[in-house]
Design a protein around this motif. Structure first.
Motif, PDB file in Angstrom:
ATOM      1  N   SER A  75      16.742 -22.340 -52.460  1.00 14.41           N
ATOM      2  CA  SER A  75      15.492 -21.905 -51.821  1.00 14.41           C
ATOM      3  C   SER A  75      15.488 -22.152 -50.319  1.00 14.41           C
ATOM      4  O   SER A  75      14.595 -21.669 -49.612  1.00 14.41           O
ATOM      5  N   TYR A  76      16.484 -22.899 -49.806  1.00  9.06           N
ATOM      6  CA  TYR A  76      16.577 -23.107 -48.355  1.00  9.06           C
ATOM      7  C   TYR A  76      17.096 -21.865 -47.639  1.00  9.06           C
ATOM      8  O   TYR A  76      16.939 -21.735 -46.430  1.00  9.06           O
ATOM      9  N   GLN A  77      17.750 -20.972 -48.370  1.00  5.56           N
ATOM     10  CA  GLN A  77      18.373 -19.804 -47.754  1.00  5.56           C
ATOM     11  C   GLN A  77      17.476 -18.570 -47.865  1.00  5.56           C
ATOM     12  O   GLN A  77      17.129 -18.139 -48.951  1.00  5.56           O
ATOM     13  N   ASN A  78      17.106 -18.014 -46.707  1.00  8.36           N
ATOM     14  CA  ASN A  78      16.419 -16.728 -46.657  1.00  8.36           C
ATOM     15  C   ASN A  78      17.498 -15.657 -46.521  1.00  8.36           C
ATOM     16  O   ASN A  78      18.236 -15.643 -45.535  1.00  8.36           O
ATOM     17  N   GLU A  79      17.612 -14.767 -47.508  1.00 10.68           N
ATOM     18  CA  GLU A  79      18.636 -13.728 -47.419  1.00 10.68           C
ATOM     19  C   GLU A  79      18.049 -12.474 -46.768  1.00 10.68           C
ATOM     20  O   GLU A  79      17.048 -11.920 -47.238  1.00 10.68           O
TER      21      GLU A  79
ATOM     22  N   GLN B 166      24.070 -35.125 -53.130  1.00 11.11           N
ATOM     23  CA  GLN B 166      24.018 -34.390 -54.395  1.00 11.11           C
ATOM     24  C   GLN B 166      25.428 -34.045 -54.865  1.00 11.11           C
ATOM     25  O   GLN B 166      26.237 -33.522 -54.122  1.00 11.11           O
ATOM     26  N   ASP B 167      25.732 -34.371 -56.105  1.00  9.35           N
ATOM     27  CA  ASP B 167      27.051 -34.096 -56.661  1.00  9.35           C
ATOM     28  C   ASP B 167      27.127 -32.659 -57.164  1.00  9.35           C
ATOM     29  O   ASP B 167      26.144 -32.103 -57.669  1.00  9.35           O
TER      30      ASP B 167
ATOM     31  N   GLU C 275      17.746 -29.222 -61.300  1.00  8.39           N
ATOM     32  CA  GLU C 275      18.630 -28.697 -60.264  1.00  8.39           C
ATOM     33  C   GLU C 275      17.826 -28.203 -59.060  1.00  8.39           C
ATOM     34  O   GLU C 275      18.186 -28.451 -57.915  1.00  8.39           O
ATOM     35  N   ILE C 276      16.742 -27.500 -59.333  1.00 10.69           N
ATOM     36  CA  ILE C 276      15.915 -26.963 -58.253  1.00 10.69           C
ATOM     37  C   ILE C 276      15.370 -28.089 -57.385  1.00 10.69           C
ATOM     38  O   ILE C 276      15.416 -28.024 -56.152  1.00 10.69           O
ATOM     39  N   TYR C 277      14.862 -29.141 -58.009  1.00 14.62           N
ATOM     40  CA  TYR C 277      14.265 -30.231 -57.234  1.00 14.62           C
ATOM     41  C   TYR C 277      15.327 -31.075 -56.520  1.00 14.62           C
ATOM     42  O   TYR C 277      14.994 -31.849 -55.618  1.00 14.62           O
ATOM     43  N   ALA C 278      16.607 -30.908 -56.901  1.00 16.67           N
ATOM     44  CA  ALA C 278      17.679 -31.659 -56.245  1.00 16.67           C
ATOM     45  C   ALA C 278      18.365 -30.846 -55.151  1.00 16.67           C
ATOM     46  O   ALA C 278      19.232 -31.366 -54.454  1.00 16.67           O
ATOM     47  N   VAL C 279      18.002 -29.564 -54.990  1.00 10.69           N
ATOM     48  CA  VAL C 279      18.633 -28.715 -53.976  1.00 10.69           C
ATOM     49  C   VAL C 279      18.444 -29.334 -52.599  1.00 10.69           C
ATOM     50  O   VAL C 279      17.340 -29.696 -52.204  1.00 10.69           O
TER      51      VAL C 279
ATOM     52  N   PRO D 198      29.666 -28.712 -62.373  1.00 11.49           N
ATOM     53  CA  PRO D 198      30.367 -27.511 -62.841  1.00 11.49           C
ATOM     54  C   PRO D 198      29.563 -26.704 -63.853  1.00 11.49           C
ATOM     55  O   PRO D 198      29.839 -25.535 -64.066  1.00 11.49           O
ATOM     56  N   GLU D 199      28.557 -27.324 -64.476  1.00 12.51           N
ATOM     57  CA  GLU D 199      27.720 -26.622 -65.448  1.00 12.51           C
ATOM     58  C   GLU D 199      26.412 -26.137 -64.824  1.00 12.51           C
ATOM     59  O   GLU D 199      25.481 -25.768 -65.528  1.00 12.51           O
ATOM     60  N   SER D 200      26.346 -26.142 -63.499  1.00 10.33           N
ATOM     61  CA  SER D 200      25.117 -25.778 -62.799  1.00 10.33           C
ATOM     62  C   SER D 200      24.623 -24.397 -63.203  1.00 10.33           C
ATOM     63  O   SER D 200      25.396 -23.439 -63.265  1.00 10.33           O
ATOM     64  N   ILE D 201      23.322 -24.306 -63.471  1.00 10.35           N
ATOM     65  CA  ILE D 201      22.715 -23.012 -63.781  1.00 10.35           C
ATOM     66  C   ILE D 201      22.523 -22.210 -62.501  1.00 10.35           C
ATOM     67  O   ILE D 201      22.810 -21.016 -62.450  1.00 10.35           O
ATOM     68  N   LEU D 202      22.085 -22.858 -61.448  1.00  9.70           N
ATOM     69  CA  LEU D 202      21.804 -22.165 -60.195  1.00  9.70           C
ATOM     70  C   LEU D 202      23.064 -21.619 -59.548  1.00  9.70           C
ATOM     71  O   LEU D 202      23.045 -20.541 -58.948  1.00  9.70           O
TER      72      LEU D 202
END
Length: 318
Positions: free
Chosen positions: A256-260, A234-235, A225-229, A238-242
């Motif tokens: 990881s694209y979002q700086n909060e 990208q589909d 999931e991380i490498y597909a962000v 519903p079972e996404s961990i992230l």
């Protein structure tokens, strides 16, 4: 309705701010289940988050052990990289050059064969240097670089008292770009809401759990999931961990694209703008972005972008 939920409702109603109680919700994570309120405020969802005294925050590589699931995941990543960079590519490179050297020698071109051998040695050395830089030459070196990286980019080990809060369930995009992090923080703290401090943000991300990642001590299923962000097409899963809510019912540290932006002008939390992911830097640099304790220095920002920066409103309860 439980007495605890009823007391929370009374506190929220006493604010007189127009929060609408949607429904009680069950949150769970790291083996802990909680019951809390999901709220609405002018179309945005908030969650009541109970605080905690003397919660441990931050990370120290010398005293905070990695969970066995994280170590197993890191070793798998190392093995894949080692086999590909340090073994397969090296053998492919040798095979290509050996064919050319053999042809040159058959044609009586000894000087040409010598030049090819020199070129091969140079490329092999460059490949070894690249593997060494990425920590793919040996497991011990890989873990040394991992610990060095964590020491550089994670907040220090400490304890803090965290109070009860109403917290926006998901981050929101900036209305417009800002010239600096200082200006963004200043403008986003204009009442009635404010920004979380770093202590509060780390607690909100991990819910007080002492795991490196908010989803627990494992990398199973989450690396893909991380490498597909951010991947095109990208589909949704519903079972996404992230993308599932964390132990406090919040959607946090999943991209990881979002700086909060938090109440701090030195760094942001939750991502590096996708720099490590897009740069193909590998797990050593990508994975820390998904920890509650990661700090992205303000000096690495070229202004504050509404595309890569976000924020989350909180309201501390009396």
């Amino acid at each position: 309705m439980s007495e605890a939920l009823d007391r929370i409702r009374s506190r929220i109603e006493a604010l007189g701010m127009g929060f609408q109680l949607i429904k009680p919700i069950q949150t769970k994570g790291n083996g802990v289940e909680r019951e809390t309120w999901l709220l609405d405020y002018e179309g945005a969802q908030f969650v009541f988050v109970p605080g905690q005294k003397q919660v441990t925050l931050g990370w120290d590589t010398g005293t905070c052990p990695l969970g066995p699931g994280v170590l197993e995941g890191l070793r798998k990543e190392f093995s894949l990289g080692h086999d590909y960079y340090y073994m397969d590519m090296m053998e492919d490179l040798k095979g290509e050059y050996q064919e050319q050297i053999a042809e040159a020698e058959q044609d009586g071109g000894s000087p040409a064969a010598d030049r090819l051998r020199a070129a091969l040695a140079e490329e092999l050395e460059a490949l070894e240097d690249e593997a060494r830089e990425r920590g793919l030459d040996s497991w011990d070196h890989h873990m040394d670089l991992w610990n060095r990286r964590l020491s550089q980019c994670l907040s220090p080990l400490r304890t803090a008292d965290i109070g009860d809060m109403l917290v926006e369930a998901d981050s929101r995009s900036l209305d417009e770009d800002a010239p600096s992090l200082d200006e963004a923080v200043r403008s986003l703290k204009k009442g009635p809401f404010t920004l979380a401090t770093e202590d509060e943000w780390e607690y909100l991300c991990n819910g007080g759990a002492r795991t490196l990642f908010r989803w627990g001590d494992t990398l199973e299923g989450v690396l893909s999931e991380i490498y597909a962000v951010g991947a095109v097409g990208q589909d949704e899963n519903p079972e996404s961990i992230l993308e599932r809510p964390n132990a406090l019912g919040l959607f946090i540290a999943y991209d990881s694209y979002q700086n909060e932006i938090i109440d701090n002008t030195a760094y942001t939390k939750g991502g590096d703008g996708g720099c490590s992911l897009c740069g193909g830097d590998g797990a050593i640099f990508v994975l820390p972005c998904y920890t509650a304790f990661y700090r992205h220095p303000a000096g690495s920002h070229c202004g504050i972008s509404s595309q890569y920066h976000c924020y989350r409103r909180i309201l501390r309860l009396p």
